[in-house]
Design an enzyme around this catalytic site. Structure first.
Site, PDB file in Angstrom:
ATOM      1  N   PRO A   3       5.304  44.340  78.731  1.00 54.43           N
ATOM      2  CA  PRO A   3       4.490  45.266  79.403  1.00 54.43           C
ATOM      3  C   PRO A   3       3.966  46.296  78.577  1.00 54.43           C
ATOM      4  O   PRO A   3       4.972  46.997  77.714  1.00 54.43           O
ATOM      5  CB  PRO A   3       5.469  45.623  80.642  1.00 54.43           C
ATOM      6  CG  PRO A   3       6.633  44.881  80.626  1.00 54.43           C
ATOM      7  CD  PRO A   3       6.794  44.259  79.256  1.00 54.43           C
ATOM      8  N   HIS A  59      10.409  43.084  76.823  1.00 51.48           N
ATOM      9  CA  HIS A  59      11.117  42.921  77.978  1.00 51.48           C
ATOM     10  C   HIS A  59      12.578  42.574  77.746  1.00 51.48           C
ATOM     11  O   HIS A  59      13.237  42.853  79.104  1.00 51.48           O
ATOM     12  CB  HIS A  59      10.172  41.978  78.768  1.00 51.48           C
ATOM     13  CG  HIS A  59      10.132  42.333  80.292  1.00 51.48           C
ATOM     14  ND1 HIS A  59      11.252  43.010  80.849  1.00 51.48           N
ATOM     15  CD2 HIS A  59       9.236  42.151  81.352  1.00 51.48           C
ATOM     16  CE1 HIS A  59      10.844  43.193  82.275  1.00 51.48           C
ATOM     17  NE2 HIS A  59       9.697  42.583  82.340  1.00 51.48           N
ATOM     18  N   SER A  88       4.316  43.848  90.232  1.00 53.03           N
ATOM     19  CA  SER A  88       5.392  44.673  90.248  1.00 53.03           C
ATOM     20  C   SER A  88       5.124  46.097  90.602  1.00 53.03           C
ATOM     21  O   SER A  88       3.990  46.570  90.191  1.00 53.03           O
ATOM     22  CB  SER A  88       6.064  44.782  88.885  1.00 53.03           C
ATOM     23  OG  SER A  88       7.309  45.444  88.726  1.00 53.03           O
TER      24      SER A  88
END
Ligand code: NAG
Ligand code: NAG
Ligand code: NAG
Ligand code: NAG
Ligand code: NAG
Length: 618
Positions: A119, A338, A546
């Site tokens: 991300p 991640h 998310s």
């Protein structure tokens, strides 16, 4: 152990959180006190699994799966045996799931980490670019690190329960290492002599910047600034090989290239220096200028992949857990690998750094001359050159394929759903369900991450936002003669209830995965429920979402997890919501800007609906 008192004011109204914390225990030792992750009851998971399938698969398929599940759960059957295996595992391990999860979700995953896993975070743009800003940011991260080092990081709470803080110990001084079949992660936080340097990369050239004095105190902002200037001045050539772009490749290819790269001693030492460094700072070349309304979207793209080999994709080491990105054009943000951690610890680090940067003044410190930061050398053989060219090509294909839209929904934020006594997260998720339904005229499997950090070494489970109730609501919304508000209310409550189950370790996704992996570990035949069409469908997340709330006005972004899906991340602030929507250009059926627009419309329509309906009707 010194128990220190801290007052931390974080009130994040949402699914995963309601963190309100008062005092800390020693953050590292306290994790041993946390409960272990439970294994949910088998019948319960089977029942919720069928419910999750109901809005997604057709009735015949559902009937077939129901039969398979009946067989699976029979007393003395396969399900019971696997369930016992999992229960045994909880007795032997700190967390029955975490190793399996790290392997299957991250280290065995072979797609590039770029776009497919890591991300990015877009931070507010700098007014003007300055290396002083970068120096302050570095000092802010070091300040956060000192709380990790002296174990005074305040423990976070969720619904009154302390959370496992282990992820904070995994994000600094750590790095992913590619393999030809699977990757590994190393971290140097807890070693005897932890590293004292960061790496800085500018014009594709990597430098080791020591950020501690010999007495163990961190460099001052002034000192860091001078060191950054030295780095900047000695890396002005723009014709260097973008060695870092190797890390953007498919993991097997990069694994092979890596083994070749580190055969050379100098290369190996340079790579080690990057891997061991506390974090990396990427000083990016300016990107093509865009209008103000395109700015966030372009910044999102720059954080996720650097813009391609012509731009900044080679100005990274994508395996590095934390890379802060500061562009000469004022862009600011980060990307993180991640495997070691979820978004929330990263974002709380950012919140700390942003606060630190606000209050810190430049103190003129007497200047002891510091050594020139060491430049990392690489010997580029023809083979390595070939690997770089291949990585460039693949990177450019990925860059072309990413369809991104970062936007600000400015009509309301958490304030409105709160005024309606609705969970903001559930509210946003239902708007997303509605937006998707309006485009596709059907519901799809939706993933929303839920924190399992109430448990020792907890990572995530899945909140399935598409439910029987959400399905009823989205179908009713554009139908004039229905009880829309009541259906919305029910759908929001169902989302809340599932969220509560998920954070208590009672959701279905990780349990089903565990049962499957247990069967594999037992070398037993894979039960039919895992070879069933329904199982493949339910795991094909057309929507991967998310909520990553922050105090800072930032937004996290990530790519879709399936070729024909969307990635949606959001940060609900008090009076606005930051969104990042991604898709792939190669898929004809998806369009990030279209979903983003549909989402805005859905949020507004739901607000209008609630405002038009007298409260008493609820
Ligand atoms: C599914 O099963 C139920 C009950 O067993 C039955 O009434 C129904 O007709 C079946 N539906 C389909 C589409 O096969
Ligand atoms: C730990 O680090 C924080 C942040 O720099 C600092 O304020 C605090 O005084 C330190 N505490 C101890 C016990 O060293
Ligand atoms: C990294 O973290 C893991 C898990 O906390 C630990 O077992 C390992 O020893 C650490 N150090 C290195 C160098 O990987
Ligand atoms: C870097 O270069 C600039 C411009 O030439 C100069 O003013 C500055 O003093 C140099 N900084 C360092 C630390 O060498
Ligand atoms: C989601 O993905 C599946 C599998 O590729 C695809 O068939 C479907 O059209 C997508 N969208 C919806 C609304 O299910």
């Amino acid at each position: 152990v010194a128990h220190r008192l801290f007052q931390v004011d974080c009130y994040l109204w949402s699914s995963i959180m309601t963190l309100c914390l008062l005092h800390t225990q020693n953050t590292l030792t306290s994790f041993h006190l946390k409960p272990t992750l439970p294994v949910p009851p088998l019948q319960q998971t089977c029942e919720y699994y069928l419910a999750a399938l109901t809005p997604i698969v057709d009735p015949e398929e559902l009937n077939h799966t129901r039969k398979l599940l009946e067989e699976f759960q029979k007393p003395g059957g396969v399900g019971e045996r696997l369930q016992k295996g999992l229960e045994q595992r909880t007795k032997k391990m700190e967390n029955w799931l975490s190793d399996w999860w790290l392997q299957t979700a991250y280290l065995d995953y072979r797609m590039p980490v770029v776009v497919h896993s890591s991300p990015g975070v877009v931070l507010p743009r700098m007014d003007i670019f300055s290396l002083r800003y970068a120096a302050k940011l570095i000092a802010g991260v070091l300040d956060f690190k000192s709380m990790i080092d002296n174990e005074t990081l305040p423990v976070e709470y969720l619904g009154g329960k302390p959370l496992c803080m282990n992820q904070y110990y995994q994000v600094l001084s750590s790095c992913r290492i590619p393999g030809t079949k699977r990757d590994t992660v190393v971290n140097y936080t807890l070693v005897k002599r932890p590293p004292t340097h960061i790496t800085v990369v500018h014009n594709f050239q990597f430098f080791v910047l020591d950020v501690y004095n010999s007495d163990g105190t961190p460099l001052t902002i002034d000192q860091i600034y001078i060191q950054l200037e030295k780095i900047w001045n000695s890396s002005l050539q723009t014709n260097k090989e973008p060695i870092g772009i190797l890390t953007s490749n498919h993991r097997n290819s990069w694994g092979k290239a890596y083994n070749n790269l580190i055969k050379d001693k100098t290369n190996k030492e340079s790579v080690r220096a990057i891997q061991k460094s506390i974090f990396t700072v990427c000083l990016d070349a300016p990107m093509p200028r865009v209008s103000d309304d395109m700015y966030r979207t372009c910044a999102g793209v720059q954080m996720l992949h650097g813009g391609g080999s012509r731009w900044n994709s080679g100005n990274r080491w994508f395996d590095k857990t934390l890379q802060f990105i500061i562009g000469e054009d004022g862009t600011c943000g980060l990307i993180y690998e991640h495997a070691p951690a979820e978004g929330p610890p990263i974002v709380s680090l950012i919140d700390h750094v942003v606060e630190y940067m606000k209050k810190s003044e430049m103190v003129r410190t007497p200047m002891v001359p510091l050594r020139m930061p060491q430049k990392l050398r690489f010997h580029i053989t023809p083979d390595i050159k070939k690997d770089i060219e291949e990585a460039k090509q693949n990177m450019n294909i990925m860059a072309h394929d990413l369809d991104m839209k970062v936007s600000v929904f400015s009509h309301f934020g958490k304030d409105f759903p709160k005024s309606q006594k609705m969970s903001p997260d559930a509210f946003i998720q239902m708007a997303l369900q509605l937006a998707y339904y309006r485009i596709y005229k059907r519901c799809c499997p939706t993933y929303e991450s839920a924190s399992l950090r109430m448990f020792r070494l907890g990572r995530t489970d899945t909140i399935r936002s598409t439910s029987i109730d959400s399905d009823k609501f989205v179908k009713a919304m554009d139908d004039p003669n229905t009880e829309k508000v009541a259906l919305l209310d029910k759908a929001v409550k169902a989302h809340r209830a599932y969220t509560d189950m998920a954070i208590r370790g009672q959701a279905i996704d990780r349990h089903l995965l565990g049962l499957k992996l247990q069967a594999i570990e037992d070398l037993a035949a894979l039960p039919e429920i895992f070879m069933d069409t329904s199982y493949a469908v339910v795991l094909h997340f057309n929507l991967s979402t998310s909520q990553v709330p922050a105090k800072t006005n930032c937004v996290m972004c990530f790519g879709p997890v399936v070729p024909d899906g969307y990635g949606v991340c959001y940060n609900p602030m008090d009076t606005h919501i930051n969104f990042a929507v991604s898709a792939f250009n190669s898929c004809q059926d998806t369009n990030a800007a279209r979903l983003a627009q549909a989402l805005e419309d859905a949020l507004l329509d739901i607000k209008t609906l609630l405002e038009q309906t007298p409260k008493a009707k609820l």
